[in-house]
Structure formats: structure tokens, C-alpha cells
Design an enzyme around this catalytic site. Structure first.
Site, short mmCIF file in Angstrom:
data_model
loop_
_atom_site.label_atom_id
_atom_site.label_comp_id
_atom_site.label_asym_id
_atom_site.label_seq_id
_atom_site.Cartn_x
_atom_site.Cartn_y
_atom_site.Cartn_z
N TYR A 55 0.14 -15.23 2.82
CA TYR A 55 0.04 -13.85 3.85
C TYR A 55 -0.13 -14.93 5.60
O TYR A 55 -0.66 -15.52 5.88
CB TYR A 55 -1.23 -13.59 3.05
CG TYR A 55 -1.78 -12.66 2.39
CD1 TYR A 55 -0.76 -12.62 1.47
CD2 TYR A 55 -2.85 -12.89 1.47
CE1 TYR A 55 -0.89 -12.06 0.03
CE2 TYR A 55 -2.72 -12.68 0.88
CZ TYR A 55 -1.59 -12.30 -0.45
OH TYR A 55 -2.12 -11.58 -1.39
N ARG A 204 -2.23 0.72 -1.83
CA ARG A 204 -1.47 0.94 -0.48
C ARG A 204 -2.08 2.18 0.56
O ARG A 204 -0.87 2.32 1.35
CB ARG A 204 -0.09 0.57 -0.26
CG ARG A 204 0.19 -0.72 -1.91
CD ARG A 204 1.94 -0.71 -1.71
NE ARG A 204 1.56 -2.06 -2.29
CZ ARG A 204 1.86 -3.39 -2.52
NH1 ARG A 204 1.81 -3.61 -1.24
NH2 ARG A 204 2.02 -4.26 -3.35
N GLY A 205 -2.88 2.75 0.37
CA GLY A 205 -3.66 3.52 1.16
C GLY A 205 -3.19 5.09 0.92
O GLY A 205 -3.66 5.76 1.57
N LEU A 207 -4.05 7.00 -1.91
CA LEU A 207 -5.12 7.32 -2.65
C LEU A 207 -6.33 7.81 -1.87
O LEU A 207 -7.28 8.43 -2.25
CB LEU A 207 -5.06 7.13 -3.90
CG LEU A 207 -4.07 6.42 -5.35
CD1 LEU A 207 -4.87 5.33 -6.18
CD2 LEU A 207 -4.33 8.16 -5.92
#
Length: 329
Positions: A55, A204-205, A207
Site C-alpha cells: 500500500y 469497493r463502495g 453497496l
């Protein structure tokens, strides 16, 4: 918040995935903003913080290490190896000597003498899983890590690894719209007393209802290359999203909370780690732990969103080839 076990630790059921504070979804927040969110998460009761060498190519470990330093001994810290950045390029390398070096670098960035849970971020298919896990087992013996985890592996690979050293956790994408774990690995974790950590628990957003136009994604947002956010799949998946939103309204909760409450209902060895750059979303996510869904609502959710109603693979072909997770026919 209710607690669940991961390795030898008891932690609140919902943790924090730290990736998007440094990586993957466009321009990350500045250090001050990201640190404030990490501190707020701790204040709200989060004790399971999840980062990785990949990351931000080390930047996220540096951020997390500095932010949690005042309360390091009160948190369960997880990080990952075997997928890192080399000269600006993402590389999967599970050779024992690489894992040993990556761990030492991670300990320096995280400003700690041990990592509570250390995952193979990906199984390097050029290296026997037994060799990679063997290297991590020696790190356990040396006191540098407390427990070993695996990410995006099949039940068969988990069992091979577990024969070398107990695997404390498997981390894989799991949500209403990604059900691959239900093929075999979720049950294998249960049998082996291995915790299951669910990343991307709100798809990843998608829902949350916040993704309305994938064309608006930032240039470096990884979702641009994910088939479910491309046509014709994106429009197809929107067809059931309104009904999902209606269910959330009926339950008097947000769409994100409904997604997380569903995950918590699956079994008591499942621990979701939603990520966010927003304190408001952080507060909303954590409140999901207080929601109990009826069997009727769970049944409606299972029928509405599953592997047959969701359109498109979750990864592009090249990325799909890198993972070991079982796939539906």
C-alpha cells in the site's frame, strides 16, 4: 462492540482496512487527515488495524506506524508481504529471503519490534507455499510476528500451509456481491480454527450506493480496470441496487451497515475490515456491529445479491491469474 477472535487476540468484530489512506482509489488524503482518521478509529473502539507493504509501496506502513505509536500495545496490528513495489512496479515474490527482508523493512516502517499478524499478500505460485510459510514460521520463532495469515488462497492451499504452521487468518474479498469464499475456504477456515478476514466488505463502495458514475473515478483508481465497474456489467448490477437500498431503509440503517451486518451474520469467525477516508463513514461502518438481522432479511439479501445475480468477474484477467481463490463455474 461485540468481539471476535483472530489468532490469540480478541478484537472488536469490525476492524479497519488502511489501504485507501495511501493507495488504490485515486489521490489519498494528506498525512494529517489520515492520521486523524486512524486516531478517531481507535477512539471509537477499533483495535484491529490492517496494512501492507504494497500500500503506497511502504507509505501506508509508515503512516500507520507513526499514527498508532501512542497506543501500539493496545492494538492488533496486521500487515502483509510477498506483494510489494520494486522500482515503482508491483511484484509478487514469495521467496523466503525476500519475505525475511520485507519483514525487517516493515518493522522499521511500523516502528515496532513485532507484527501481531503477518500475511502472505499473495501466494507466489513459483514458490511452494510450504517454503513461504516456513520462512514466516521462523519469524514467529524469532518473535518478529505473532501469527501467520494468507490472502486470496484456496482451501487446498490453506490446508497445505496449515500443515507447516498454524494459519491464524485467511483474508479474502467477501461481501454480498463476492461469494467465492463460500465455495470452500470459509468452511476450511472453520474446520482449522482459522479466522476469516473479509476485505472490500461493501464491494469497493458499490453497496453503499455512492458509486453512480465510474467515469468519474480518479485516473489511478483501481476500479477503472475492474469489470464490474465497466459496461455492460455496471448497469446490470444497478438493477438490483435500488431494491437493496429499499431493504436498508426498511431496516432503518445505511446500505453500508446492511452489508456489514450481513457479513457479521455469516459466522462468528468472520471479521470485516472496511476501509474509508471519511470519519462519518467510519462511524457509520462501526455502528453496523449493533445491528441484528432477522432470518427473513438475510434470506432476502441472499436471494437478491449472489453469484448468479451479480454481473462480471471481480478482477481483470491478468489480476485473476495471480490469485488462488476458488471460482464459481
Amino acid at each position: 462492540m461485540q468481539t471476535r477472535r483472530i489468532g490469540n487476540a480478541e478484537v472488536p468484530a469490525i476492524g479497519l482496512g488502511c489501504m485507501n489512506l495511501s493507495h488504490a482509489y485515486g489521490t489519498p488524503p494528506d498525512t494529517e487527515t489520515a492520521t486523524a482518521l486512524l486516531h478517531k478509529a481507535f477512539d471509537l473502539g477499533v483495535r484491529h488495524f490492517d496494512t501492507a507493504a504494497l500500500y503506497g509501496f511502504g507509505a501506508n506502513e509508515t503512516l500507520v506506524g507513526e499514527a498508532i505509536k501512542p497506543f501500539r500495545q493496545q492494538v492488533h496490528l496486521a500487515s502483509k508481504c510477498a506483494m510489494t513495489g520494486v522500482e515503482g512496479v508491483r511484484v509478487i515474490d514469495g521467496r523466503p529471503e525476500t519475505l525475511t527482508r520485507t519483514l525487517d523493512e516493515a518493522l522499521t516502517r511500523l516502528q515496532t519490534d513485532h507484527i501481531d499478524l503477518y500475511y502472505l499478500h499473495r501466494w507466489d505460485k513459483n514458490v511452494p507455499i510450504e517454503d513461504s510459510v516456513g520462512a514466516l514460521s521462523r519469524a514467529v520463532e524469532d518473535g518478529k510476528i505473532g501469527a501467520i495469515g494468507l490472502s486470496e488462497v484456496s482451501a487446498a492451499t490453506l490446508r497445505k500451509a496449515h500443515a507447516v504452521h498454524p494459519i491464524a487468518a485467511v483474508q479474502t474479498e467477501y461481501s454480498l456481491w463476492t461469494r467465492n469464499a463460500e465455495i470452500a475456504v470459509l468452511q476450511a477456515c472453520k474446520e482449522l480454527d482459522t479466522s476469516f478476514v473479509a476485505f472490500s466488505p461493501v464491494a469497493r463502495g458499490f453497496l453503499t450506493g455512492a458509486v453512480t458514475d465510474p467515469a468519474a473515478f480518479a485516473a489511478k483508481d483501481i476500479r477503472r480496470n475492474m469489470p464490474r465497474f465497466q459496461e455492460p456489467h455496471f448497469s446490470s448490477n444497478q438493477r438490483w441496487l435500488n431494491e437493496f437500498a429499499d431493504l436498508a431503509k426498511t431496516e432503518n440503517c445505511s446500505m453500508a451497515q446492511l452489508s456489514l451486518a450481513w457479513l457479521l451474520s455469516r459466522d462468528d469467525h468472520v471479521l470485516p475490515i472496511p476501509g474509508t477516508t471519511s470519519i462519518a463513514h467510519l462511524e457509520d461502518n462501526l455502528a453496523a456491529a449493533e445491528i441484528t438481522l432477522s432470518a427473513e432479511v438475510i434470506g432476502k439479501l441472499d436471494e437478491l445479491i449472489n453469484q448468479t445475480t451479480v454481473s462480471g468477474p471481480r478482477y481483470p484477467e491478468a489480476t485473476q491469474a495471480e490469485i488462488d481463490t476458488e471460482e464459481f463455474a
